[in-house]
Design an enzyme around this catalytic site. Structure first.
Site, PDB file in Angstrom:
ATOM      1  N   GLY A  45       7.959  -3.879  -3.447  1.00 37.88           N
ATOM      2  CA  GLY A  45       6.729  -3.495  -2.773  1.00 37.88           C
ATOM      3  C   GLY A  45       5.671  -3.187  -3.817  1.00 37.88           C
ATOM      4  O   GLY A  45       5.993  -2.823  -4.944  1.00 37.88           O
ATOM      5  N   GLN A  50      -1.942   0.602  -7.013  1.00 36.71           N
ATOM      6  CA  GLN A  50      -1.157   0.361  -8.227  1.00 36.71           C
ATOM      7  C   GLN A  50      -1.750  -0.731  -9.122  1.00 36.71           C
ATOM      8  O   GLN A  50      -1.326  -0.881 -10.270  1.00 36.71           O
ATOM      9  CB  GLN A  50       0.278  -0.027  -7.866  1.00 36.71           C
ATOM     10  CG  GLN A  50       1.045   1.112  -7.217  1.00 36.71           C
ATOM     11  CD  GLN A  50       2.469   0.685  -6.921  1.00 36.71           C
ATOM     12  OE1 GLN A  50       2.742   0.061  -5.911  1.00 36.71           O
ATOM     13  NE2 GLN A  50       3.379   0.997  -7.842  1.00 36.71           N
ATOM     14  N   CYS A 106       9.688   3.239  -8.803  1.00 38.08           N
ATOM     15  CA  CYS A 106       8.309   2.831  -8.554  1.00 38.08           C
ATOM     16  C   CYS A 106       7.811   2.069  -9.778  1.00 38.08           C
ATOM     17  O   CYS A 106       8.051   2.504 -10.902  1.00 38.08           O
ATOM     18  CB  CYS A 106       7.456   4.080  -8.316  1.00 38.08           C
ATOM     19  SG  CYS A 106       5.730   3.699  -7.985  1.00 38.08           S
ATOM     20  N   LEU A 107       7.121   0.957  -9.540  1.00 31.26           N
ATOM     21  CA  LEU A 107       6.638   0.151 -10.667  1.00 31.26           C
ATOM     22  C   LEU A 107       5.638   0.927 -11.521  1.00 31.26           C
ATOM     23  O   LEU A 107       5.465   0.625 -12.694  1.00 31.26           O
ATOM     24  CB  LEU A 107       6.012  -1.152 -10.162  1.00 31.26           C
ATOM     25  CG  LEU A 107       6.986  -2.125  -9.477  1.00 31.26           C
ATOM     26  CD1 LEU A 107       6.232  -3.336  -8.954  1.00 31.26           C
ATOM     27  CD2 LEU A 107       8.112  -2.545 -10.410  1.00 31.26           C
ATOM     28  N   HIS A 148       7.536   4.302   1.306  1.00 33.84           N
ATOM     29  CA  HIS A 148       7.161   4.477  -0.106  1.00 33.84           C
ATOM     30  C   HIS A 148       5.771   3.880  -0.371  1.00 33.84           C
ATOM     31  O   HIS A 148       4.926   4.513  -1.003  1.00 33.84           O
ATOM     32  CB  HIS A 148       8.229   3.816  -0.992  1.00 33.84           C
ATOM     33  CG  HIS A 148       7.913   3.874  -2.456  1.00 33.84           C
ATOM     34  ND1 HIS A 148       8.605   4.682  -3.335  1.00 33.84           N
ATOM     35  CD2 HIS A 148       6.980   3.216  -3.196  1.00 33.84           C
ATOM     36  CE1 HIS A 148       8.086   4.533  -4.556  1.00 33.84           C
ATOM     37  NE2 HIS A 148       7.106   3.634  -4.494  1.00 33.84           N
ATOM     38  N   GLU A 149       5.541   2.662   0.128  1.00 33.39           N
ATOM     39  CA  GLU A 149       4.253   1.999  -0.130  1.00 33.39           C
ATOM     40  C   GLU A 149       3.121   2.686   0.632  1.00 33.39           C
ATOM     41  O   GLU A 149       2.001   2.808   0.132  1.00 33.39           O
ATOM     42  CB  GLU A 149       4.321   0.506   0.237  1.00 33.39           C
ATOM     43  CG  GLU A 149       5.346  -0.294  -0.557  1.00 33.39           C
ATOM     44  CD  GLU A 149       5.246  -0.093  -2.062  1.00 33.39           C
ATOM     45  OE1 GLU A 149       4.133   0.070  -2.568  1.00 33.39           O
ATOM     46  OE2 GLU A 149       6.304  -0.084  -2.726  1.00 33.39           O
ATOM     47  N   HIS A 152       1.710   5.478  -1.169  1.00 32.36           N
ATOM     48  CA  HIS A 152       0.766   5.094  -2.230  1.00 32.36           C
ATOM     49  C   HIS A 152      -0.676   5.070  -1.719  1.00 32.36           C
ATOM     50  O   HIS A 152      -1.585   5.500  -2.421  1.00 32.36           O
ATOM     51  CB  HIS A 152       1.099   3.706  -2.786  1.00 32.36           C
ATOM     52  CG  HIS A 152       2.118   3.719  -3.885  1.00 32.36           C
ATOM     53  ND1 HIS A 152       1.935   4.396  -5.065  1.00 32.36           N
ATOM     54  CD2 HIS A 152       3.328   3.113  -3.992  1.00 32.36           C
ATOM     55  CE1 HIS A 152       2.991   4.214  -5.849  1.00 32.36           C
ATOM     56  NE2 HIS A 152       3.856   3.438  -5.226  1.00 32.36           N
TER      57      HIS A 152
HETATM   58 NI    NI Z   1       5.749   2.859  -5.888  1.00 35.43          NI
END
Ligand code: NI
Length: 199
Positions: A45, A50, A106-107, A148-149, A152
């Site tokens: 995701g 991000q 998380c990226l 999770h997304e 963000h």
């Molecule tokens: Ni993340």
């Protein structure tokens, strides 16, 4: 085109993102760049903040969670192989069911994984990349990725769900991520990276 992923500590990750409309410039190019970026970084995701855009947009592809053929079937992975979607202006209307723990990553926070407890099921409304409206229910890993997304675009990171003690124990590692003192094989931008000194 692969875009740099914003690292932990950048203020854009703490901002509540803004809705967009159909006139948003070059949206389909942005979405396609976000998929390139997510696949390059091996994520499931990616939310627009991000990559530095504070807008209510995220993409998902849960297929890496699909069962290997010889594995015991995992009820949380049902349908995940086709869970590739674009969520524009989403609203989580309802979260239901028992909370369960899952080690999230998380990226924007590479190499840290911690248990986060979230409810099993989400009811979400959103527009897709063709501006078609959907109201759908997801559970299992699909719900987890959405939650999770969605966080963000609300300016929330998975580390915000950890206990103060746990978070304190991660302080140094989080600082290292912000300043770019980390080995990572995808493109990132670090808020506290030292600029080269002018002589
Ligand atoms: Ni993340």
């Amino acid at each position: 085109m692969i875009l740099p992923i914003v690292a932990y500590g950048d203020p854009v990750l703490k901002k509540e993102a803004e809705e967009i409309d159909e006139k948003y410039p070059d949206l389909s190019k942005l979405i396609s760049d976000m998929f390139d970026t997510m696949y390059h970084a091996k994520g499931v995701g990616l939310a627009a903040p991000q990559i530095g855009r504070s807008i209510r947009l995220f993409i998902v592809d849960g297929s890496p969670f699909a069962d290997e053929e010889d594995d015991e079937p995992d009820p949380r992975a049902v349908g995940i192989e086709d869970f590739k979607k674009v969520f524009i202006n989403p609203i989580i209307e309802e979260e239901t069911g028992e909370k369960w723990a899952f080690q999230e990553g998380c990226l924007s926070i590479p190499k840290i994984r911690e248990n986060v407890h979230r409810k099993e099921k989400v009811l979400i409304t959103y527009f897709d990349e063709n501006w078609e409206f959907h109201e759908e229910t997801f559970d299992g890993y699909a719900a987890r990725i959405i939650q999770h997304e969605y966080d963000h675009i609300e300016g929330i990171l998975f580390t915000d769900h950890l206990s103060p003690l746990k978070k304190k124990m991660l302080t140094k590692r989080l600082q290292n991520i912000s300043s770019g003192k980390i080995d990572i094989d995808y493109k990132m931008s670090f808020p506290d990276a030292k600029k080269p000194k002018m002589i």
